[in-house]
Write an enzyme that holds these catalytic residues in place. Structure first.
Site, short mmCIF file in Angstrom:
data_model
loop_
_atom_site.label_atom_id
_atom_site.label_comp_id
_atom_site.label_asym_id
_atom_site.label_seq_id
_atom_site.Cartn_x
_atom_site.Cartn_y
_atom_site.Cartn_z
N ASP A 99 -51.68 -1.25 129.76
CA ASP A 99 -52.67 -0.33 130.32
C ASP A 99 -53.44 0.25 129.14
O ASP A 99 -53.06 0.05 127.98
CB ASP A 99 -51.95 0.80 131.10
N SER A 100 -54.49 1.00 129.45
CA SER A 100 -55.22 1.68 128.37
C SER A 100 -54.35 2.73 127.70
O SER A 100 -54.63 3.14 126.58
CB SER A 100 -56.46 2.35 128.94
N CYS B 29 -53.43 -1.71 135.15
CA CYS B 29 -54.64 -0.89 134.97
C CYS B 29 -55.70 -1.43 135.93
O CYS B 29 -56.06 -2.61 135.86
CB CYS B 29 -55.10 -1.04 133.53
N GLU C 50 -53.90 11.69 129.67
CA GLU C 50 -53.41 11.08 128.43
C GLU C 50 -53.15 12.16 127.37
O GLU C 50 -52.17 12.09 126.65
CB GLU C 50 -54.55 10.15 127.97
N CYS D 133 -56.36 4.46 140.10
CA CYS D 133 -56.18 4.44 138.64
C CYS D 133 -54.71 4.75 138.40
O CYS D 133 -54.16 5.68 139.01
CB CYS D 133 -57.05 5.50 137.98
N HIS E 71 -53.19 6.12 136.11
CA HIS E 71 -52.90 7.44 135.54
C HIS E 71 -52.71 8.50 136.65
O HIS E 71 -51.99 9.48 136.45
CB HIS E 71 -54.05 7.92 134.65
#
Ligand code: DGL
Length: 272
Positions: free
Chosen positions: A19-20, A82, A161, A193, A195
């Site tokens: 993932d990012s 992601c 994040e 998403c 996240h």
């Protein structure tokens, strides 16, 4: 989460996940639940997060490098944990690695429509996911005859994040986007998403009781379990390796705090 060796560098046949940043840990957790015996290798591309505010070509380039790294380390199945990288890169990755199975993550438009009483749903996602051709086709196919409010959430993945869960900046973004969703007169909200499950309770608090929130981590983990062929030589214990292209301590703190993964798992710094 069982972990044997977080620092092994020899190739081990396992499942590569990326993932990012920390978002894909929500998928990693579901993968571990679905497959307690599989070796998992996770890369957080935190030096390049957030993806959602980058150009598609850049997201493809990052995804390519990470997949090549995971394959070199022995991964035999790749989970693109992601939505943004799935939208921008999974077709290219599949074309470039025809022998490797890939599982992507997409907003759960189909289950959301199925659960919605009035066929009115919202999708919260990054700008890059919402503008993608892949997502346009998904909505056209799965929400035909219904209504989908598309809610871009710029800055939210980056704040998850970076910030503490109760930081005013993060909570202000949650409130802004959740209020926009509430005003759209929908009853099911797809978290598009990886996240966002980490602020699910905060979103739910703003929305109120009459909304249902869903993400696709368990569906992704089930699909990965269907495609996974366990290696003939089993390792003696399931194993999980975490790597970050940014600050590995941030990934460790997040994994320990949210996932209850042993704090002893020390993510390695990775330059790609
Ligand atoms: N977690 C990612 C997703 O599912 C990307 C968030 C970002 O880096 O912008 O889309």
């Amino acid at each position: 989460m069982p972990s044997r060796s977080a620092s092994a560098t020899h190739p081990v046949a396992g499942i590569g996940v990326f993932d990012s940043g920390v978002g894909g840990l929500s998928v990693l957790q579901a993968l571990r639940r679905a497959q307690p015996q599989a070796c998992l290798h996770y890369v957080a591309d935190s030096a390049f997060a957030p993806y959602g505010e980058r150009h598609d070509e850049e997201i493809r380039d990052r995804s390519r490098r990470i997949v090549e790294h995971l394959l070199a380390q022995g991964a035999r199945l790749i989970v693109v944990a992601c939505n943004t990288a799935t939208a921008a890169a999974i077709d290219t990755l599949r074309r470039e690695h025809p022998d490797t199975p890939f599982v992507g993550v997409e907003p759960g438009v189909r289950p959301a429509i199925a659960l919605s009483r009035r066929k009115r749903i919202a999708v919260m996602a990054t700008e890059a996911t919402l503008r993608s051709e892949r997502f346009r086709v998904l909505v056209q196919r799965e929400a035909a005859g219904g209504f989908a409010h598309l809610q871009p959430c710029p800055g939210l993945a980056a704040a998850i994040e970076r910030d503490d869960a109760d930081s005013p900046g993060l909570q202000a973004l949650v409130t802004r986007y959740a209020e926009a969703v509430r005003a759209a007169d929908v009853d099911v909200v797809a978290l598009g998403c990886t996240h966002y499950p980490f602020v699910r309770d905060d979103i739910a608090r703003v929305l109120g009781d009459e909304f249902m929130l869903l993400d696709t981590a368990d569906a992704v983990a089930s699909q990965a379990a269907r495609l996974w062929r366990a290696p003939a030589t089993e390792v003696d214990a399931a194993w999980c390796r975490l790597e970050a292209t940014g600050d590995p301590q941030q990934l460790r703190r997040f994994a320990a705090r949210w996932l209850g993964m042993a704090a002893a798992i020390a993510p390695a710094a990775l330059v790609l």
